[in-house]
Design a protein around this motif. Sequence first.
Motif, PDB file in Angstrom:
ATOM      1  N   GLN A  33      -8.430  -5.865  -2.227  1.00 44.40           N
ATOM      2  CA  GLN A  33      -8.818  -5.019  -1.177  1.00 44.40           C
ATOM      3  C   GLN A  33      -9.949  -5.393  -0.526  1.00 44.40           C
ATOM      4  OE1 GLN A  33      -8.918  -0.670  -1.183  1.00 44.40           O
ATOM      5  NE2 GLN A  33      -9.683  -0.468   1.070  1.00 44.40           N
ATOM      6  N   ASP A  34     -10.140  -6.155   0.639  1.00 40.17           N
ATOM      7  CA  ASP A  34     -11.018  -6.861   1.215  1.00 40.17           C
ATOM      8  C   ASP A  34     -11.732  -7.754   0.134  1.00 40.17           C
ATOM      9  OD1 ASP A  34     -10.862  -5.794   3.527  1.00 40.17           O
ATOM     10  OD2 ASP A  34     -11.911  -3.918   2.818  1.00 40.17           O
ATOM     11  N   SER A  35     -11.252  -8.614  -0.668  1.00 39.38           N
ATOM     12  CA  SER A  35     -11.603  -9.632  -1.706  1.00 39.38           C
ATOM     13  C   SER A  35     -11.900  -8.735  -3.043  1.00 39.38           C
ATOM     14  CB  SER A  35     -12.336 -10.363  -1.380  1.00 39.38           C
ATOM     15  OG  SER A  35     -11.942 -11.229  -0.216  1.00 39.38           O
ATOM     16  N   ARG A  56      -0.038   3.377  -2.225  1.00 41.08           N
ATOM     17  CA  ARG A  56      -1.162   4.211  -1.620  1.00 41.08           C
ATOM     18  C   ARG A  56      -0.715   5.654  -1.259  1.00 41.08           C
ATOM     19  NH1 ARG A  56      -5.899   2.567  -3.965  1.00 41.08           N
ATOM     20  NH2 ARG A  56      -6.762   0.638  -3.078  1.00 41.08           N
ATOM     21  N   SER A  57      -0.750   6.704  -2.032  1.00 39.71           N
ATOM     22  CA  SER A  57      -0.178   7.904  -1.740  1.00 39.71           C
ATOM     23  C   SER A  57      -1.407   8.528  -0.697  1.00 39.71           C
ATOM     24  CB  SER A  57       0.359   8.600  -2.846  1.00 39.71           C
ATOM     25  OG  SER A  57      -0.628   8.877  -3.887  1.00 39.71           O
ATOM     26  N   SER A  58      -0.797   9.358   0.158  1.00 43.49           N
ATOM     27  CA  SER A  58      -2.063  10.051   1.063  1.00 43.49           C
ATOM     28  C   SER A  58      -3.031   9.170   1.473  1.00 43.49           C
ATOM     29  CB  SER A  58      -2.368  11.411   0.079  1.00 43.49           C
ATOM     30  OG  SER A  58      -3.058  12.211   0.956  1.00 43.49           O
ATOM     31  N   VAL A  59      -2.603   8.218   1.947  1.00 42.50           N
ATOM     32  CA  VAL A  59      -3.690   7.281   2.635  1.00 42.50           C
ATOM     33  C   VAL A  59      -4.651   7.930   3.441  1.00 42.50           C
ATOM     34  CG1 VAL A  59      -2.416   6.526   4.747  1.00 42.50           C
ATOM     35  CG2 VAL A  59      -3.692   4.842   3.718  1.00 42.50           C
ATOM     36  N   ALA A  64      -8.176   1.631   4.304  1.00 43.46           N
ATOM     37  CA  ALA A  64      -8.192   0.803   5.328  1.00 43.46           C
ATOM     38  C   ALA A  64      -8.686  -0.433   5.014  1.00 43.46           C
ATOM     39  CB  ALA A  64      -8.784   1.366   6.622  1.00 43.46           C
ATOM     40  N   GLY A  65      -8.006  -1.742   5.220  1.00 46.89           N
ATOM     41  CA  GLY A  65      -8.674  -2.978   4.713  1.00 46.89           C
ATOM     42  C   GLY A  65      -7.692  -4.125   4.765  1.00 46.89           C
ATOM     43  N   SER A  89      -3.075  -6.601   6.736  1.00 50.19           N
ATOM     44  CA  SER A  89      -4.234  -5.467   7.164  1.00 50.19           C
ATOM     45  C   SER A  89      -3.525  -4.091   7.356  1.00 50.19           C
ATOM     46  CB  SER A  89      -4.844  -5.871   8.482  1.00 50.19           C
ATOM     47  OG  SER A  89      -5.490  -7.243   8.277  1.00 50.19           O
ATOM     48  N   ILE A  90      -4.332  -2.947   6.864  1.00 46.93           N
ATOM     49  CA  ILE A  90      -3.733  -1.610   7.044  1.00 46.93           C
ATOM     50  C   ILE A  90      -4.983  -0.963   7.793  1.00 46.93           C
ATOM     51  CG2 ILE A  90      -3.299   0.562   5.726  1.00 46.93           C
ATOM     52  CD1 ILE A  90      -2.530  -0.932   3.501  1.00 46.93           C
TER      53      ILE A  90
END
Length: 612
Positions: A33-35, A56-59, A64-65, A89-90
């Motif tokens: 995530q983001d490297s 990713r539960s209950s994001v 974000a990333g 991307s999320i």
Amino acid sequence: MSPVYPVYIIGEVVNLTCSAAGVSTVSRIQFFQDSQEIGSKEGFSPSDNYIHKLQRSSVSGSHAGVYSCQYWKNVSGQESPSDRSQSISITVTAHPVYIIGEVVNLMCSAVGASTVSGIRFYQDSQEIDSKEGYSPPHRYIDTLQLSPVSELQDGAYSCQYWKDVSGREIPSENSQAISIAVTARPSAPKLTVTPQHQIFIMGEFVTLTCSDLRTSTLSGIRFFRGTQKIHSRELPRSPGSYTSVFQLPKESGSYTSEYSCEYWKTESGREIASERSRPLYITVTARPSVPTLTLSPPHRIFIVGESVTLTCSVPSTSALSGIRFFRDSQKIRSKEYPRSLTGYTDSLQLPGVSGSQAGAYSCEHWKVVSGREIPSQSSQQISIAVTDPPPQPELSMDPPSGVVNKGLSLNITCVAPGGAGEQKFHFFKDGVEIVPEHLGSEISSTDPDMSSMNTSVLTILKAGPNNTGEYTCSYKKNVSGRWVLSLGSRAVNVTVSGINTGGILLVAGTLAAVIFCFRRKQRAQKLQESAKGSEGRECTSNLDPSHGNKESKAMDAGAEQREQGSEVTYAVIPLSALEAHTTQSKTKTQPAEEEHVMYSEVVTKHVQKPDN
């Protein structure tokens, strides 16, 4: 990634999957995530298909990333990494927006609680749903479904659970609140086409206009052919309409396509598309087959004044309503037929072609379908060049007077103006071309050589009466591969006289004989009277050609005389008058007189006649 949304709402579940399919051995898979490394798995076996999932539960906002993954394989005891996967991307928001009519699920989970008696849901702090009687197998999860969602359900939602302890309800704290915005889908735009026809032609361009964009927060617009998106563009502002130009696709046979458009706006990170426009149906047909243009005569260049014919031929398989001709892409002629024909030709005549008619010619035909002219593709172009004939040559003679005695030679010279060039010369007598090869050895011509490329000489070796006449010449010049005849030269006249060199010698001999006669007469005074009288008659006869024929005959009888004591014998030779000039009329009366010429050059030996 699953599910795939442009924006995720706090509390939703996101699944990321990394697959090393096609690889023989995998020792480890790592997510980033983001490297930054965030999760890995080791100890794979072929039965795992080398797939690793990250949930990713209950994001939340911290999720974000930009996500990616990588795998390793063990080679000779060392791990060898692969390249990084493509990035995903999320985006996470706390204020989701829903469209009226959609389905929304709210899930409340009491994860970690040992005992749960019930779960409640709240909208703007007002209880809207409650459920009791949970047992551990249910994992203490409850879902509230808003279906279909409406603007009345816009608000902030939360949940809590409770448990009963000694007959008393002990509630938990409320969960974090999730705000739900509900909006109506933007109204449908209007789609129009320009130009407006009932039928269109394959390959031509049309303009589609999507109008009535009723939103103040327009973000972009899309066009569709059937269900396929054919154009999409983001817009920095909100115009009242948007246009785009499309080329109608080429397919086999005629067809009809359905076109539509929509626009969208962006709220809370979510794209809200409008309703689709009403479908616009476009019927398309193919152009008629290409005609063939031919040129007659098939020259690359024409001379001013010549006739040219252009013929446009339409294949027999094509329906026909008319034919057009074009010069330099400008229509110069159009012919319409009262009924549809199949297989036809039309010709464009250019009599007396001029320089203004030079250019590139083409043709097309058309058919009428649903009230519209459907033209064929243009034929191949034929270029016509027009030029003036080469300038007039100069014709001269030797002798310059044009009068030549019979038997002498005559030279006629034709000189083309301008510099050297590839040329062919032609001579004419009384309008008929002279072909030296057909006239034997009496006439010859010289072609231009390298030292004189613009001159040719016609030589008449022995002039005769048949050479009298009017002579002209012209030449041909090679212009763009075509031999072009020049204008004719000015005419010169040739006159062949009947007097030849032999006649001149005879006249000279006659004069010499007369003079000699007078001298001999003086020396013959002592001759006998008979001989004297005879000689006098001979001289008189020679000096006076007006004597009659009878007297001449008498003189002929004693024409041969021998001077006494001389070895020279004189002879009086009657000669007819010289021929009249060949140009004189044959009916003209010939002179009756004869000239008597005495030759003294003939030496004879006296022979005594034997006595009878």
